[in-house]
Each structure stands twice: as C-alpha cells, then as structure tokens.
Design a protein around this motif. Structure first.
Motif, short mmCIF file in Angstrom:
data_model
loop_
_atom_site.label_atom_id
_atom_site.label_comp_id
_atom_site.label_asym_id
_atom_site.label_seq_id
_atom_site.Cartn_x
_atom_site.Cartn_y
_atom_site.Cartn_z
N GLY A 190 0.90 -1.09 0.05
CA GLY A 190 -0.07 0.02 0.03
C GLY A 190 0.93 1.50 -0.09
O GLY A 190 1.97 1.23 -0.65
N PHE A 191 0.37 2.30 0.69
CA PHE A 191 1.32 3.49 0.65
C PHE A 191 0.69 4.50 1.78
O PHE A 191 -0.36 4.03 2.40
CB PHE A 191 0.89 4.25 -0.69
CG PHE A 191 -0.33 4.39 -1.14
CD1 PHE A 191 -1.24 5.67 -0.63
CD2 PHE A 191 -1.20 3.60 -2.10
CE1 PHE A 191 -2.68 5.66 -1.02
CE2 PHE A 191 -2.40 3.48 -2.45
CZ PHE A 191 -3.08 4.78 -1.86
N VAL A 192 1.28 5.38 1.83
CA VAL A 192 1.00 6.54 3.08
C VAL A 192 0.63 7.93 2.53
O VAL A 192 1.15 8.01 1.30
CB VAL A 192 2.26 6.58 4.15
CG1 VAL A 192 2.43 5.33 4.84
CG2 VAL A 192 3.37 7.30 3.25
N GLY A 193 -0.09 8.65 3.11
CA GLY A 193 -0.37 9.89 2.77
C GLY A 193 -0.78 10.50 3.81
O GLY A 193 -1.01 10.28 4.97
N PRO A 194 -1.32 11.89 3.45
CA PRO A 194 -1.72 12.82 4.41
C PRO A 194 -2.95 12.19 5.16
O PRO A 194 -3.86 11.62 4.46
CB PRO A 194 -2.11 14.21 4.15
CG PRO A 194 -1.71 13.86 2.36
CD PRO A 194 -1.06 12.57 2.20
N ASN A 310 3.71 1.75 -5.82
CA ASN A 310 3.23 2.70 -4.63
C ASN A 310 3.84 3.84 -4.45
O ASN A 310 3.57 4.99 -3.85
CB ASN A 310 2.98 1.84 -3.51
CG ASN A 310 3.94 0.78 -3.23
OD1 ASN A 310 4.96 0.97 -4.09
ND2 ASN A 310 3.96 0.16 -2.23
N ASN A 311 5.15 3.87 -5.03
CA ASN A 311 5.92 5.15 -4.84
C ASN A 311 5.32 6.68 -5.71
O ASN A 311 5.60 7.51 -5.32
CB ASN A 311 7.47 5.10 -5.53
CG ASN A 311 8.34 4.08 -4.87
OD1 ASN A 311 8.38 4.55 -3.62
ND2 ASN A 311 8.79 2.87 -5.51
N ALA A 312 4.28 6.05 -6.53
CA ALA A 312 3.67 7.34 -7.37
C ALA A 312 2.89 8.08 -6.30
O ALA A 312 2.43 9.12 -6.66
CB ALA A 312 2.69 6.57 -8.38
N PHE A 313 2.53 7.30 -4.92
CA PHE A 313 1.63 8.16 -4.21
C PHE A 313 2.53 9.06 -3.40
O PHE A 313 1.83 9.88 -2.60
CB PHE A 313 0.87 7.27 -3.44
CG PHE A 313 -0.25 6.58 -4.04
CD1 PHE A 313 -1.47 6.92 -4.20
CD2 PHE A 313 0.07 5.43 -4.69
CE1 PHE A 313 -2.93 6.52 -5.12
CE2 PHE A 313 -0.81 4.86 -5.65
CZ PHE A 313 -2.05 5.31 -5.77
N GLY A 314 3.76 8.78 -3.18
CA GLY A 314 4.54 9.96 -2.45
C GLY A 314 4.58 11.23 -3.07
O GLY A 314 4.05 11.43 -4.10
N VAL A 315 5.23 12.10 -2.48
CA VAL A 315 5.24 13.60 -2.92
C VAL A 315 6.39 13.52 -4.25
O VAL A 315 7.16 12.69 -4.25
CB VAL A 315 5.94 14.65 -1.95
CG1 VAL A 315 6.21 15.97 -2.51
CG2 VAL A 315 4.92 14.40 -0.80
N GLY A 316 5.89 14.17 -5.32
CA GLY A 316 6.68 13.96 -6.54
C GLY A 316 6.19 12.87 -7.49
O GLY A 316 6.73 12.90 -8.51
#
Lengths: 650, 388
Positions: A190-194, A310-316
């Motif tokens: 998965g991923f993290v986000g605000p 899932n790196n697509a969900f990081g900033v940038g």
C-alpha cells in the motif's frame, strides 16, 4: 466703631501685618507641604498593600500562571517502521527528505498572506492547503506545523536562502517512504499519505497529528499502529512567543515496529512476472495469482494485475499516473486477490461433491447419465460444456472431466429420475464450511466476504424466488456465487493439507528495531472442512486425475517438476456474447502441488480470460515449475503446447 | 562650599543611589545575551548614571537661586524643542518623542519637565500671594498647558499628565484656593469626551485594558496581566537575580522601561519591591521637607515641583505595574532605562541638595527637631510665629 477698628486694621495692614500675613501664608505652605507629605505616605502605603496582596497572599496563583506560561509538552514523533520479506530483505526504506515547517507565532500577521503565497510557490503546495494547516495550528501557535513533507532540494535551499523574508519558516529533515520494489509489492504494502480529512478525528483520538502521514492502503494501513510506534514527549521551556528555548525532560518515542512477512521478494517478483507474461497475451491484461503454503497458511505470493507502483503516491509522484490508475476500468487500485469478487466456476465443484458424499445422496460409484443437456419440465435448459455429453459419469469423472450435468443432478435433483439433490440449503452449509461467505482473515484491509446465495438472499435482494436452476448454478460456481481468489486458494490449501481450513498469514511477526520479536502470528485454524478423510481422499484423487488423467480438463497444468492436482474453472458472467454466442468468462485454475504432500496451494484467475484450461492452467504450471526449480520458465508462447488465446474447448 | 558638604542630605543621596543601583542591576538581567560593552543597556545606564551624578553635583554646589536667571530662556528653548520634535522628530513606535543628534538622543519632553518646574517656581514666587487670584492661577496653568498639549500631540499622554501633576503640586503648596482647583477639574471632566474622541487608539485600548485586563489577554491587556503574574510570582524573596521566567523569557514586554518594576518584583520579591517603595517614600518625604525648610519661595516651589514630578511618576508607574493604574507610558524615575530622564532626574535631585544646602539656618531648627516645631507652629495659630 471705625475708630475702634482703625488700629487693629492698621496693625493688620502695616509692616508687622505683613509679617502676620507672611506667617499665615507660611503656615498654609507648611500645612500644604505636610499634606503632600501625607499623600506620599498614603500612596506608597497603598502600593505596599497591593504588593502584599500580589506577592504574599496570592503568590501561588501567580506562580502557577507563570509556570504555565513557560512550559509546554510536545510529542516526539517516532520513525515509521519498515517491512521485511521472509529473508529479512527490506521492502521499504525511509529516505531522508526536506520538510517545510512553519511556526505560526513567528509569522507576522501583516505578512501572513505574502508568506503563504511564497511558500506555496516554493513547495508546490496549494496556498489554501498551507493556510488550512496554519489555521489548524492556531490553538498552539508556538508549535511548528509541517506544511510540506517532501520538497526538492532546490526548494529547500531557496527557502533557507530567503529565511529573512520568510519569518517563522523552517526547513527540517524528515522521511519519505521509498518502496524498493515498486509495483511488485504495490498492493501488498500500500502507501502512506496525509490523514484523510474525513477521518481526522479518528486519527487524532489515536494520537496522530493532523500534519502526519498515515498508511492509507495495504499493510501500511493495516498495521498503521505498529508501524507508527508511539509518541515520545518533551517538556520544553518556551518564551513568550512559544518558541522553544531548551529541553527540560524528554521521553524517547517507541520507534515504529517492523513487519516480517511470509513472502519473499524473489518469489513474489517471479510469480507476478509469470502472471504478467501470460496476461500480456490476453485482451483484459487483468488477473490474479495467489500462492499459499497449505501446511501453515503462509502467503507465498499475492499478485493482482494490473497493479501500481506505490511510490507514485509519494510527494513528487506523477499526477497523470494517479489519474490513469483511478480511471482505468480494470480498477488497478483494488487488490483483486482479496477484494475482487468473481463467480468461481468449476473450481467450486468440490464443495458440491463433498456435500453429495457427506449427505449420502450418491455413492462415489453412483453413475449419472450426461447427455450434454438437462431440460427441466419448466422448459429451462441447462447445458454441459461438452455438447455431446460425457455419458455415464461417476464422482471421479464428474470432477476430473468437470461434468456440469452430474453436479446439477446431485445438487438440485433430476425430475426424470428418482434422484433428489441435497438442495441449496445443504449446499450453503458446505459452502460456509469451506470458508465462503466470510472473510478469510488476511492481514490486509478491504478483504471481501463474497456471497453464498440463499433463497432468502435472492428474495430479499432480487425479489425473486429461488428455483432449481439457481441450485444448479450454485453447485457449479456460477450465477449468484461470488468469491475472492484468496478464498479459492484457501479452500484448495485445505484440500491439500488434509482438511484444515486456515487463516492466511501475510505477516509472520512484528519485531522491534533490535530484532526482538514482539508478536508472532501463529498458524490459525478457521475450522475443519466438513468432509470425512475417506471422502477427501476421493476428491483429491479426482483433482489429481483432472490434471493428469487422459481426459482431465486441467492437463495444461501438468508440470515436469511436480505432480499437480487441481481444477479448472470457466465462470461465465453477463456481458457481450462472442461470435459463437458464448458469454464472456473468467478463467480459473486452482489446486496444489506436489499432489501427494502439497507444499503449495494456488488459485489463478484471468479476468475475461475465456477457458480456465487454456488461460489459467498454464499459469499455474509455470508457477509450480518456478517454485520447484527456482528458475523462470520459458515464455508461454515459446512452449510447444502453447494454446493461442482465441481457442475454445469444443 | 563646606556648607554644601555639611548639609549633604543623606536622606536624598542614599535612596537615589539605592534606586539607580537597583535599576542597573535589573537592566543587567534583561539585556540580550549578545549585548556586550556599550551595547548593553546596563552599561549604558551606568554611563548615564555617572553623567547624571556629575550634573547633580554641579547643581548641588551651585546656588539654586542662579536658576532664576535661566528660567525664562530655558522655558522658551524647551518649548521650541518640544514643538520641533512634534514637527521633525524621529518617528518611533508611532510616536515622535526624540531627536537623534549624532550619538546623542535628545528627548525634549524630559528636559521640559525641569524647565517648567523652574519657570513655574519663578513665576509663583514672584506672584506671591496673588496665586490666590484666579487670574494668576490661570496664567500658571497656561505655562504648563502649552508644553503639556505639545507633548500630548507627540503623542505621549503620560508625559503630558506629568506636567499637570507638577502644576497641581506647585500651585497647591503656593496657596491656590481649594475651590479654584475645581476649575481645571471641571475643564478636564468636560474635555474627557473630546479627549476620548481625539485620543490615539493606543490610549483608548490601554484605558479599557486597565479596566479589564482579561478582556483581551493577548492584546492590550497582555502586559498588564504579565506584569501582575511577574510580580505575583516573585513571592516573598523573589526568584533570584536573573532568574525570573516572566522577564527572562520575555513574557513581559517593555521590561527595560515601563515595566522594570515588574522585573524587580519577580526577581527580588516582596522584600525588594517594598524596598523600592520605601526608598521612594524617603526620597519624596525628604523633598517635601526640603521644600518646607527652603530659604525662599522660589526654592520651596522648586523642591515641591521636583517632589511632585517624582511622586506622580513613581506612583503611576508602580501603580500600573501592580494593576492599580492604567498604562500611561510613564517610566519609573531612576530605575527605568532612559538617558534623558535619568540625567534630568538626577539634575533635579542635585537641585534639591542645593536648596537644602542653601537654606538659612532655619528658625525652627533652633528650636530642636524641625517637625516638632512645625507641628507646634501649626497648632499655636498665626500669632505664634517666632520673631527673628
């Protein structure tokens, strides 16, 4: 009277009189001077009294207020835990990044607008988002708020250079999640986000700050609490603007815990790659492969294609990538292995077979005639996939050759013979006994329970009565039945391990930063398949024959390296019929290998893949080949037995 | 010369030295750590204390009667300077209160206080008993109102009020009729609504904040509350020199000037703060005594003007520190950081010493303790004045 008064008047007005007047005047001055002196005494006494009140009588109140003025307790954020594969190879890294923080108290009110505008321009954040974060922090303006989690190095330097134009703005180091294998573990991690705005209060109740990032999908979300760790705290002395001066005491945070998974990078990558190679030949390009160890329920691989990095969900991350992911009709953001619902097709027939044996409707050797079609008195016709029919079919052949007519007879009965089926009510009991209609309990968010259709459900949800045809369909895994690939894999794992229905295990243990095991996830048995050992053996023999027999539908799953047992499935679903008038279908193959003492159980699904035998079984074979040899099998189209996707059975 | 030394009034000198020392001590704890040498306010204050004491010594050794000669020129020059600062002054904190001439900062309103005292003393002494006429009283009021109005426009409400206080003390002792005092009081009352209308926003805010400091704790009432917390948290003995968190962590604002008493209250506690009040009381009472014993009316009025000035400023300043008075921007004489005010105040103390030194051997002195004779004079009635 005038004469009498004369001398006295004179004496008052004369030279001595001046003295006398001077005396009166002098006395007045003296008197008034003394009054002034008295005023001084009175005023200073009043001040002294007030001092007594403030400094002696009420001093405790003021000392408390002064103490509150100067101390603040603030949380110390832990470092988020990592995730490792079975071999302790990391799957995610915390990459140091530049975060931009603002201390609202240090931002002059008059320049707030221009500072927010410059910050937004330098960090690429929306001005309204920055403003919102600052306003959320208003209750404690001395505490810095993170307005951007990960800015480019150039932006960070630009902000540092413009420090004097940007009072209250700081660049601090932070971390960003970098997923080392991108899409290979995209769904799983998965991923993290605000923090999502709608669940802000929920998170704040857990002590998560509004400016933190939290797990939003996959294991990051499922194990948010463990991965995050627990806040430490610092008591700091602050000045009048709330700026920190020094630390008085601190309690270290409990650093985020690490997850150790049951999967390995090598196997997950390879199995996903095998699936991808086969799907590349299909129009849909969508499918699922689930591999499990039958003895303990450990996940070996879990692939759902198409997937995402899932790196697509990081900033940038590239916003166009996200747009594509959201708009793709195949719904790549959903982990179809655990959340996708499909009719299971013939791979489901083992349930009906078990029900028939356990209820004694038929004996294993009871033969039922298959003419390729069963027409009910109502006029409804139910077809076998083989139009010519299978002839006289017993349980063994019913499974191995996937005869539909056999299963219609044993489940719904046959009005033309004396055979009464066991009926849907019993079928439902067995479906539940095999783990359907409820989540399997994998450590991933969003698992679907599926649907075990009942008469009540159909009446309640579709407003229609249950008919014999519904029982027929349910017995062969069609119609209203909805399952996840994981549920099918768990059923075959249970068939392979002697009947123990297990809870899937993706996380093996949680460890701390020193490697101490904090929590293990042991083998967890959900129940026993409702099948006697003897009957189970019969079914397993049939599954072995399905792959290895002369007429077995699963022969494309045969491996050179292990004996495979399994069952194909071709689950039709409502859609546009093809040139031959057939409905589109999902292709399944589920089973286990080696058949004698299974090390692996699996379920393969090719969405809109046509025949399970052609589309799914070869994938299962390649997976077993790989797991047995440790080497990637040749490309599917390079095999001599390669079946082009267009071909259909009969 | 010897008479001056013999009559060096310790009741004036000791409190003065004690108070300026306390001021320097407090300033030494409130400076930024980066300030060293002449940048440090405590050092600067020390320099001006030295200058002030030098001026005070000169004043003490000069005969105060020489001030008669400079009264008018000083008053005119002072008025021009105050007017000039309104027009050309250096705007700081929204107010034009001083000139910067090279390294020297001149704050005309401070110098003007002394000029007004001297000129008013001369005027009242020459008018003698005519002070009891309304005409003379109004003339004397005009002398004060001209600079007071200019200072009010600067705007500096606090200093404007100091001029009014000086006038009140002087005409009171000079013998103005009680009921004449109602005239300016009536004018003030009638003028209040207009004053409110013309007052600067900061003045209104401060007035409201004084009435209810909790109404806007982070706004105008902030410092009133912080000062009270500072003083209150001092307790009996204080937090120790350089220790108080209120002043050290800058919860308290304008610590160097208007609120230095709160710094002292926090660091030295009730004992230290009471000491300051006692020293002021001694100094002020002694100023009144010097006034009473002065050889002539000029000296008497001079001394009472100085006493009035110091009394009003110290009471209003400490009063606002402890929350008994509204915030008027009046500094605490001798303690607050301030170059001009410090030198002017010490000069005034020098004048007090000179008045004391140049008194005739006072008649009541021959009869023993001065205040015993004073009481006897007042109780015996007009006829009992001793003849020379």
């Amino acid at each position: 009277m005038a004469a009498n008064s004369g001398p006295s008047d004179q004496s008052a007005a004369g030279a001595p009189g001046t003295k006398s007047d001077g005396g009166a005047s002098a006395n007045r001055k003296l008197r008034r001077g003394l009054i002034l002196g008295g005023a001084v005494v009175a005023a200073n006494a009043a001040l002294a009294g007030r001092l007594w009140q403030l400094q002696v009588v009420e001093t405790e109140t003021y000392q408390e207020q002064a103490a509150r003025n100067r101390l603040r307790t603030e949380p110390v954020r832990p470092v988020r835990g990592l995730v490792f594969d079975r071999n302790r190879e990391p799957l995610v890294r915390n990459v140091p990044v530049f975060g931009v923080w603002v201390t609202p108290a240090d931002v002059p009110k008059s320049r707030e607008g221009s500072i927010i505008a410059s910050l937004a321009a330098l960090t690429g954040e929306q001005p309204d988002d920055v403003r919102l974060k600052l306003s959320q922090a208003r209750y404690d303006p001395g505490r810095p708020v993170q307005v951007a989690a990960d800015v480019q190095r150039d932006s960070a330097l630009a902000i540092e250079e413009r420090r004097h134009d940007l009072p209250g703005v700081q660049v601090r180091s932070g971390i960003r999640r970098h997923y080392l294998h991108g899409d290979v573990f995209g769904h799983m991690l998965g991923f993290v986000g605000p923090v999502p705005a709608e669940s802000l209060e929920e998170y704040q109740a857990l002590g998560v700050g509004f400016d933190e990032t939290v797990g939003l999908a996959g294991l990051e979300r499922q194990f948010q609490g463990a991965l995050r760790g627990a806040d430490g705290s610092r008591r700091v002395q602050i000045d009048a603007l709330g700026r920190e001066l020094n630390e008085i005491e601190s309690e270290a945070p409990v650093e985020g815990r690490h997850l150790v998974l049951t999967v390995s990078v090598r196997e997950q990558r390879a199995i996903r790659e095998i699936l991808a190679r086969h799907l590349a030949l299909r129009d849909s390009g969508a499918g699922v492969a689930v591999v499990i160890r039958p003895e303990d329920g450990s996940i070996v691989a879990l692939a759902s294609l198409p997937d995402y990095d899932n790196n697509a969900f990081g900033v940038g991350g590239d916003p166009s990538v996200l747009t594509r992911l959201v708009t793709d009709p195949r719904r790549p953001l959903i982990n179809h292995a655990v959340a996708g619902l499909y009719p299971p097709g013939s791979s489901y027939k083992v349930i009906a077979a078990s029900a028939a044996l356990e209820t004694g409707i038929v004996l294993p050797q009871t033969k039922i005639r298959c003419d390729g079609q069963l027409v009910l008195p109502t006029g409804w016709a139910f077809n076998d996939w083989l139009a010519t029919g299978h002839g006289m079919v017993d349980l063994h052949r019913g499974i191995s050759e996937s005869c539909n007519i056999y299963f219609y007879n044993i489940s719904g009965g046959n009005p033309y013979t004396n055979l009464t089926g066991f009926g849907n009510r019993r079928l439902v009991e067995f479906e539940r006994g095999f783990g359907f209609g409820e989540v399997s309990g994998i450590d991933l968010p969003g698992e679907a329970a599926g649907l075990v259709p009942t008469a009540e459900w159909k009446q309640g949800n579709l407003g229609q009565p249950w008919v014999t045809g519904d029982t027929y369909h349910a017995a062969i895994g069609q119609g209203l039945v909805q399952v996840t690939p994981l549920q099918i894999a768990m059923m075959y794992a249970a068939l392979g391990n002697g009947g123990r229905l297990l809870r899937p295990r993706l996380v093996d243990r949680i460890v701390d930063s020193q490697g101490n095991v904090l929590q293990r996830f042991p083998i967890s048995e959900r129940g026993q398949l409702p099948v006697s050992d003897e009957h189970l053996r019969l079914i397993r023999n049939a599954l072995l024959e399905a792959v290895n027999g002369r007429n077995g539908t699963g022969k494309w799953a045969r491996s050179e390296f292990a004996v495979v047992a399994g069952k194909t499935g071709t689950a039709e679903y409502s859609g546009t019929r093809d040139s031959q008038g057939k409905l589109p279908s999902h292709a399944w193959f589920a089973g286990y290998a080696p058949a004698g003492n299974p090390e692996y159980a699996f379920a393969v699904l090719v969405r809109d893949g046509g025949e399970g035998a052609f589309a799914a079984a070869p994938i299962a074979r390649d997976i077993i080949d790989y797991l047995m040899t440790g080497e990637m099998p040749p490309l599917p189209q390079d095999r001599p037995d390669f079946i082009p996707p267009t071909r259909r059975l009969a | 010369m010897t008479q001056v030394l013999r009559r060096f009034d310790l009741a004036v000198i000791i409190p003065s030295i004690a108070l300026v020392s306390a001021g320097i001590l407090m300033l030494s704890t409130t400076g930024d750590p980066g300030q060293t040498g002449l940048d440090h306010k405590a050092v600067q204050q020390g320099v001006f204390v030295a200058i002030g004491f030098a001026v005070a010594l000169v004043m003490a050794f000069l005969d105060y009667r020489l001030l008669n000669a400079v009264a008018l020129p000083a008053f005119i020059l002072g008025t021009i300077l105050v007017a000039a600062v309104v027009v050309f002054g250096d705007a700081s904190l929204g107010a034009q209160r001083w000139f910067v001439v090279g390294p020297i900062v001149i704050q005309p309103s401070e110098i003007m206080k002394l000029a007004v005292i001297i000129f008013l003393a001369r005027f009242l002494a020459r008018r003698g008993e005519r002070v009891r006429s309304i005409r003379t009283l109004l003339l004397s009021l005009l002398i004060v109102l001209a600079p007071a109005a200019l200072v009010f426009i600067e705007p500096d409400l606090g200093s404007a009020l100091v001029f009014v206080a000086i006038w009140l003390a002087m005409v009171f002792v000079a013998g103005a009729r009680w009921w004449h005092a109602l005239i300016p009081a009536g004018i003030a009352l009638a003028a209040f609504p207009f004053g409110w209308f013309f007052a600067q926003d900061y003045m209104r805010e401060r007035f409201v904040a004084f009435l209810d400091p909790g109404s806007d704790p982070l706004g105008a009432g902030y410092n009133v509350l912080q000062a009270r917390i500072s003083i209150g948290s001092g307790g009996w003995w204080g937090q120790g020199i350089g220790q108080g968190t209120q002043s050290q962590l800058e919860f308290l604002r304008v610590r160097d000037t208007d609120f230095i008493f709160a710094v002292l209250g926090e660091q030295l506690g009730f004992v230290g703060a009471l000491g300051v009040i006692l020293f002021f009381a001694i100094l002020l009472i002694q100023a009144v005594v010097i006034s009473i014993r002065a050889r002539d009316d000029f000296g008497r009025y001079l001394a009472i003007g100085i006493a009035g000035m110091l009394f009003f400023q110290s009471f209003v300043n400490i009063g606002m520190n402890v929350g008994l008075m509204p915030v008027t921007g009046i500094t605490l004489p001798l303690l607050s950081f301030g170059r001009n005010s410090l030198v002017v105040t010490l000069a005034a103390i020098g004048i007090l010493l000179s008045i004391n030194a140049h008194r005739t051997s006072a008649p009541h002195r021959q009869q023993g303790v001065w205040w015993v004779s004073s009481v006897r004079r007042l109780t015996a009635g007009p006829g009992a004045s001793p003849r020379p």
